[in-house]
Write a protein that holds these residues in place. Structure first.
Motif, PDB file in Angstrom:
ATOM      1  N   ILE A  89       6.412  -2.638 -10.593  1.00 42.80           N
ATOM      2  CA  ILE A  89       6.113  -3.854  -9.834  1.00 42.80           C
ATOM      3  C   ILE A  89       7.381  -4.310  -9.125  1.00 42.80           C
ATOM      4  CG2 ILE A  89       5.558  -6.301 -10.018  1.00 42.80           C
ATOM      5  CD1 ILE A  89       3.070  -4.766 -10.337  1.00 42.80           C
ATOM      6  N   ASN A  90       8.513  -4.192  -9.822  1.00 43.04           N
ATOM      7  CA  ASN A  90       9.778  -4.573  -9.198  1.00 43.04           C
ATOM      8  C   ASN A  90      10.169  -3.610  -8.086  1.00 43.04           C
ATOM      9  OD1 ASN A  90      10.410  -6.974 -10.323  1.00 43.04           O
ATOM     10  ND2 ASN A  90      12.285  -6.302 -11.326  1.00 43.04           N
ATOM     11  N   THR A  91       9.760  -2.353  -8.197  1.00 42.23           N
ATOM     12  CA  THR A  91       9.997  -1.403  -7.110  1.00 42.23           C
ATOM     13  C   THR A  91       9.305  -1.874  -5.840  1.00 42.23           C
ATOM     14  OG1 THR A  91      10.150   0.449  -8.670  1.00 42.23           O
ATOM     15  CG2 THR A  91       9.702   0.994  -6.368  1.00 42.23           C
ATOM     16  N   ILE A  92       8.065  -2.321  -5.997  1.00 37.79           N
ATOM     17  CA  ILE A  92       7.303  -2.843  -4.849  1.00 37.79           C
ATOM     18  C   ILE A  92       7.950  -4.131  -4.337  1.00 37.79           C
ATOM     19  CG2 ILE A  92       5.059  -3.679  -4.066  1.00 37.79           C
ATOM     20  CD1 ILE A  92       3.799  -1.993  -6.330  1.00 37.79           C
ATOM     21  N   LYS A  93       8.339  -4.980  -5.273  1.00 35.73           N
ATOM     22  CA  LYS A  93       8.970  -6.253  -4.905  1.00 35.73           C
ATOM     23  C   LYS A  93      10.257  -6.013  -4.122  1.00 35.73           C
ATOM     24  CE  LYS A  93       9.862 -10.741  -5.227  1.00 35.73           C
ATOM     25  NZ  LYS A  93       9.185 -11.738  -4.358  1.00 35.73           N
ATOM     26  N   ASP A  94      11.060  -5.050  -4.552  1.00 33.76           N
ATOM     27  CA  ASP A  94      12.318  -4.745  -3.862  1.00 33.76           C
ATOM     28  C   ASP A  94      12.067  -4.335  -2.413  1.00 33.76           C
ATOM     29  OD1 ASP A  94      13.730  -5.301  -6.148  1.00 33.76           O
ATOM     30  OD2 ASP A  94      13.991  -3.211  -6.750  1.00 33.76           O
ATOM     31  N   ALA A  95      11.023  -3.537  -2.203  1.00 33.25           N
ATOM     32  CA  ALA A  95      10.691  -3.114  -0.831  1.00 33.25           C
ATOM     33  C   ALA A  95      10.295  -4.313   0.028  1.00 33.25           C
ATOM     34  CB  ALA A  95       9.566  -2.089  -0.874  1.00 33.25           C
ATOM     35  N   LEU A  96       9.559  -5.241  -0.562  1.00 32.82           N
ATOM     36  CA  LEU A  96       9.156  -6.440   0.169  1.00 32.82           C
ATOM     37  C   LEU A  96      10.345  -7.356   0.438  1.00 32.82           C
ATOM     38  CD1 LEU A  96       5.848  -7.112  -1.753  1.00 32.82           C
ATOM     39  CD2 LEU A  96       5.995  -6.733   0.709  1.00 32.82           C
ATOM     40  N   GLU A  97      11.252  -7.454  -0.523  1.00 37.30           N
ATOM     41  CA  GLU A  97      12.433  -8.308  -0.347  1.00 37.30           C
ATOM     42  C   GLU A  97      13.323  -7.800   0.778  1.00 37.30           C
ATOM     43  OE1 GLU A  97      13.484 -11.344  -2.043  1.00 37.30           O
ATOM     44  OE2 GLU A  97      11.310 -11.209  -2.253  1.00 37.30           O
ATOM     45  N   ARG A  98      13.375  -6.491   0.949  1.00 33.86           N
ATOM     46  CA  ARG A  98      14.187  -5.933   2.044  1.00 33.86           C
ATOM     47  C   ARG A  98      13.598  -6.308   3.395  1.00 33.86           C
ATOM     48  NH1 ARG A  98      14.503  -1.491  -1.624  1.00 33.86           N
ATOM     49  NH2 ARG A  98      12.740  -0.435  -0.613  1.00 33.86           N
ATOM     50  N   SER A  99      12.291  -6.428   3.452  1.00 31.62           N
ATOM     51  CA  SER A  99      11.632  -6.743   4.718  1.00 31.62           C
ATOM     52  C   SER A  99      11.471  -8.248   4.930  1.00 31.62           C
ATOM     53  CB  SER A  99      10.256  -6.064   4.760  1.00 31.62           C
ATOM     54  OG  SER A  99       9.615  -6.308   5.986  1.00 31.62           O
ATOM     55  N   CYS A 100      11.084  -8.954   3.881  1.00 33.08           N
ATOM     56  CA  CYS A 100      10.790 -10.388   3.989  1.00 33.08           C
ATOM     57  C   CYS A 100      11.285 -11.105   2.733  1.00 33.08           C
ATOM     58  CB  CYS A 100       9.281 -10.634   4.139  1.00 33.08           C
ATOM     59  SG  CYS A 100       8.459  -9.634   5.384  1.00 33.08           S
ATOM     60  N   PRO A 101      12.563 -11.451   2.675  1.00 35.17           N
ATOM     61  CA  PRO A 101      13.123 -12.058   1.466  1.00 35.17           C
ATOM     62  C   PRO A 101      12.407 -13.339   1.035  1.00 35.17           C
ATOM     63  CG  PRO A 101      14.852 -11.445   3.013  1.00 35.17           C
ATOM     64  CD  PRO A 101      13.555 -11.299   3.744  1.00 35.17           C
ATOM     65  N   ARG A 130      -5.797  -3.743  -6.014  1.00 33.02           N
ATOM     66  CA  ARG A 130      -6.723  -3.386  -4.938  1.00 33.02           C
ATOM     67  C   ARG A 130      -6.473  -1.968  -4.443  1.00 33.02           C
ATOM     68  NH1 ARG A 130      -5.666  -5.929   0.856  1.00 33.02           N
ATOM     69  NH2 ARG A 130      -4.004  -4.366   0.672  1.00 33.02           N
ATOM     70  N   ASP A 131      -5.214  -1.641  -4.182  1.00 34.09           N
ATOM     71  CA  ASP A 131      -4.887  -0.317  -3.657  1.00 34.09           C
ATOM     72  C   ASP A 131      -5.000   0.760  -4.728  1.00 34.09           C
ATOM     73  OD1 ASP A 131      -4.404  -1.466  -1.175  1.00 34.09           O
ATOM     74  OD2 ASP A 131      -2.277  -1.782  -1.576  1.00 34.09           O
ATOM     75  N   GLY A 132      -4.779   0.377  -5.984  1.00 38.98           N
ATOM     76  CA  GLY A 132      -4.959   1.319  -7.082  1.00 38.98           C
ATOM     77  C   GLY A 132      -6.399   1.740  -7.240  1.00 38.98           C
ATOM     78  N   VAL A 133      -7.312   0.801  -7.053  1.00 40.51           N
ATOM     79  CA  VAL A 133      -8.749   1.112  -7.133  1.00 40.51           C
ATOM     80  C   VAL A 133      -9.118   2.188  -6.124  1.00 40.51           C
ATOM     81  CG1 VAL A 133     -11.063   0.197  -6.643  1.00 40.51           C
ATOM     82  CG2 VAL A 133      -9.480  -1.104  -8.096  1.00 40.51           C
ATOM     83  N   VAL A 134      -8.595   2.071  -4.912  1.00 47.37           N
ATOM     84  CA  VAL A 134      -8.894   3.049  -3.857  1.00 47.37           C
ATOM     85  C   VAL A 134      -8.367   4.432  -4.247  1.00 47.37           C
ATOM     86  CG1 VAL A 134      -8.473   3.690  -1.453  1.00 47.37           C
ATOM     87  CG2 VAL A 134      -8.923   1.299  -2.044  1.00 47.37           C
ATOM     88  N   LEU A 135      -7.155   4.483  -4.777  1.00 46.57           N
ATOM     89  CA  LEU A 135      -6.567   5.767  -5.163  1.00 46.57           C
ATOM     90  C   LEU A 135      -7.331   6.428  -6.305  1.00 46.57           C
ATOM     91  CD1 LEU A 135      -2.800   4.773  -4.944  1.00 46.57           C
ATOM     92  CD2 LEU A 135      -3.988   6.409  -3.465  1.00 46.57           C
ATOM     93  N   LEU A 136      -8.039   5.620  -7.077  1.00 46.94           N
ATOM     94  CA  LEU A 136      -8.835   6.160  -8.182  1.00 46.94           C
ATOM     95  C   LEU A 136     -10.277   6.469  -7.764  1.00 46.94           C
ATOM     96  CD1 LEU A 136      -7.501   3.770 -10.965  1.00 46.94           C
ATOM     97  CD2 LEU A 136      -7.080   6.241 -10.802  1.00 46.94           C
ATOM     98  N   LYS A 192       0.832  -1.215   0.000  1.00 41.01           N
ATOM     99  CA  LYS A 192       0.000   0.000   0.000  1.00 41.01           C
ATOM    100  C   LYS A 192       0.863   1.260   0.000  1.00 41.01           C
ATOM    101  CE  LYS A 192      -3.547   2.418   2.703  1.00 41.01           C
ATOM    102  NZ  LYS A 192      -4.372   2.373   3.946  1.00 41.01           N
ATOM    103  N   GLN A 193       1.888   1.281   0.846  1.00 44.84           N
ATOM    104  CA  GLN A 193       2.769   2.452   0.917  1.00 44.84           C
ATOM    105  C   GLN A 193       3.467   2.701  -0.417  1.00 44.84           C
ATOM    106  OE1 GLN A 193       5.425   1.683   4.180  1.00 44.84           O
ATOM    107  NE2 GLN A 193       3.880   2.059   5.759  1.00 44.84           N
ATOM    108  N   GLN A 194       3.955   1.644  -1.034  1.00 44.66           N
ATOM    109  CA  GLN A 194       4.658   1.785  -2.308  1.00 44.66           C
ATOM    110  C   GLN A 194       3.710   2.210  -3.427  1.00 44.66           C
ATOM    111  OE1 GLN A 194       8.015   1.560  -3.019  1.00 44.66           O
ATOM    112  NE2 GLN A 194       8.242   1.494  -0.793  1.00 44.66           N
ATOM    113  N   VAL A 195       2.525   1.608  -3.469  1.00 46.67           N
ATOM    114  CA  VAL A 195       1.529   1.970  -4.486  1.00 46.67           C
ATOM    115  C   VAL A 195       1.130   3.435  -4.343  1.00 46.67           C
ATOM    116  CG1 VAL A 195      -0.889   1.624  -5.169  1.00 46.67           C
ATOM    117  CG2 VAL A 195       0.625  -0.350  -4.869  1.00 46.67           C
ATOM    118  N   THR A 196       0.933   3.877  -3.107  1.00 45.85           N
ATOM    119  CA  THR A 196       0.547   5.268  -2.853  1.00 45.85           C
ATOM    120  C   THR A 196       1.675   6.223  -3.246  1.00 45.85           C
ATOM    121  OG1 THR A 196      -0.861   4.558  -1.005  1.00 45.85           O
ATOM    122  CG2 THR A 196      -0.268   6.887  -1.097  1.00 45.85           C
ATOM    123  N   ARG A 197       2.895   5.873  -2.897  1.00 46.52           N
ATOM    124  CA  ARG A 197       4.038   6.712  -3.235  1.00 46.52           C
ATOM    125  C   ARG A 197       4.196   6.833  -4.750  1.00 46.52           C
ATOM    126  NH1 ARG A 197       9.233   6.180  -4.682  1.00 46.52           N
ATOM    127  NH2 ARG A 197       9.089   3.890  -4.701  1.00 46.52           N
TER     128      ARG A 197
END
Length: 325
Positions: free
Chosen positions: A104-116, A130-136, A44-49
């Motif tokens: 998508i890889n930007t989001i994946k990279d953030a997740l890999e740093r937290s939970c490889p 899901r989160d994109g729908v909310v932002l729209l 959610k944070q990455q999608v919003t950013r």
């Protein structure tokens, strides 16, 4: 009595097998609650950013889910690059205009740093939609997770499985029906055309050599201004907005437009001209809440199409490539 009991048991076993064969039994809410508790919040944070930096990403997330899930499975196969015998689905003419895969890889990279090696790319596709729908401006849809990533591309099956904007309405409806989405849900899902842009490649057939008579004449002139020649370059930035009034809001303006002969694609016009779908168009044009409710339900169904589980899939380290053995 014994025969009836045997038949009941066989029916139950068949239904149980069918349920798990589809893979839906392996999806659950908060799948990562123990293995990666912050996974959904990180997405959610990455999608919003990314949305605040590149607003059109929110539209891309929804399109990516559709183009991935309609082709065999919600398995992130669309993200694979052409390498080692794999032909990328991105190369298909059905996927012209698809964008923002790199994020998508930007989001994946953030997740890999937290939970490889924990959160699948397929789940990132679903959660970002899901989160994109909310932002729209749409509602939050509670999506289950637990999908695995495909180890192969489905390039060869795209033309057969992914409906095209020039297909007949009955064919489009039949394709959605195969993934469990009825007529009402199909009409609602096409409401995603309320946001974003369409490449000129996909609409010039309605403008040249003669204008499609079902198009509003003034609107057609506007479109010809956006797409001034009959053979646009697929790689060029030649687009027009789906909806000129509320281009970045997921709402029922789409249905109002097509009722006024201002739909961009052939499939848009067919929604109002087909007796099978026209009543749903009219209802959604007057009731935005009804549209959003049906859209949410259909998108949820689509997101659960034949997900992979167990050894049938994997959690890719990089969403662009199958893991090395």
């Amino acid at each position: 009595m014994a025969i009836n009991k045997l038949l009941c048991n066989l029916t139950f076993i068949f239904l149980l097998f069918f349920h798990f064969h589809l893979g839906k039994g392996d999806l659950q809410l908060n799948y990562y609650s123990k293995s990666c508790p912050d996974a959904e919040e990180i997405v959610k944070q990455q999608v919003t950013r990314l949305y605040h930096k590149h607003g059109n990403t929110a539209v891309s997330w929804i399109r990516t889910l559709f183009h991935d899930c309609m082709v065999k499975s919600c398995d992130a196969s669309i993200l694979l690059e052409t390498v080692n015998g794999i032909q990328s689905e991105k190369m298909s003419t059905r996927n012209v205009g698809m964008r923002n895969f790199k994020y998508i890889n930007t989001i994946k990279d953030a997740l890999e740093r937290s939970c490889p090696m924990t959160v699948s790319c397929a789940d990132i596709v679903a959660l970002s939609a899901r989160d994109g729908v909310v932002l729209l401006g749409g509602p939050r849809i509670e999506m289950k997770t637990g999908r695995k990533d495909s180890k192969e591309s489905h390039f060869a099956e795209i033309d057969e499985l992914l409906p095209n904007h020039n297909d007949s309405m009955m064919y489009v409806l039949s394709r959605f029906q195969t993934v469990g989405i009825d007529v009402e849900g199909t009409v609602a899902l096409l409401g995603a055309h309320s946001v974003g842009r369409v490449h000129c490649v996909n609409i010039v057939n309605r403008l040249y050599p003669t204008v499609d008579p079902t198009l509003d004449p003034k609107y057609a002139e506007y479109l010809k201004g956006r797409c001034p020649h009959p053979e646009p370059d697929p790689k060029a930035v030649e687009y027009t907005r789906n909806d000129l009034q509320t281009p970045m809001t997921l709402d029922n303006m789409y249905y109002k437009n097509i009722m006024n002969n201002k739909g961009l694609l052939v499939v848009d016009q067919q929604l109002i001209s087909s007796p099978v779908t026209s009543s749903f168009v009219q209802n959604m044009a007057v009731d935005n809440d009804y549209f959003l409710g049906q859209f949410s339900k259909a998108l949820l169904t689509l997101s659960e199409n034949n997900p992979l589980s167990g050894d049938d899939g994997e959690v890719r380290r990089d969403c662009r490539f199958v893991n090395k053995s």
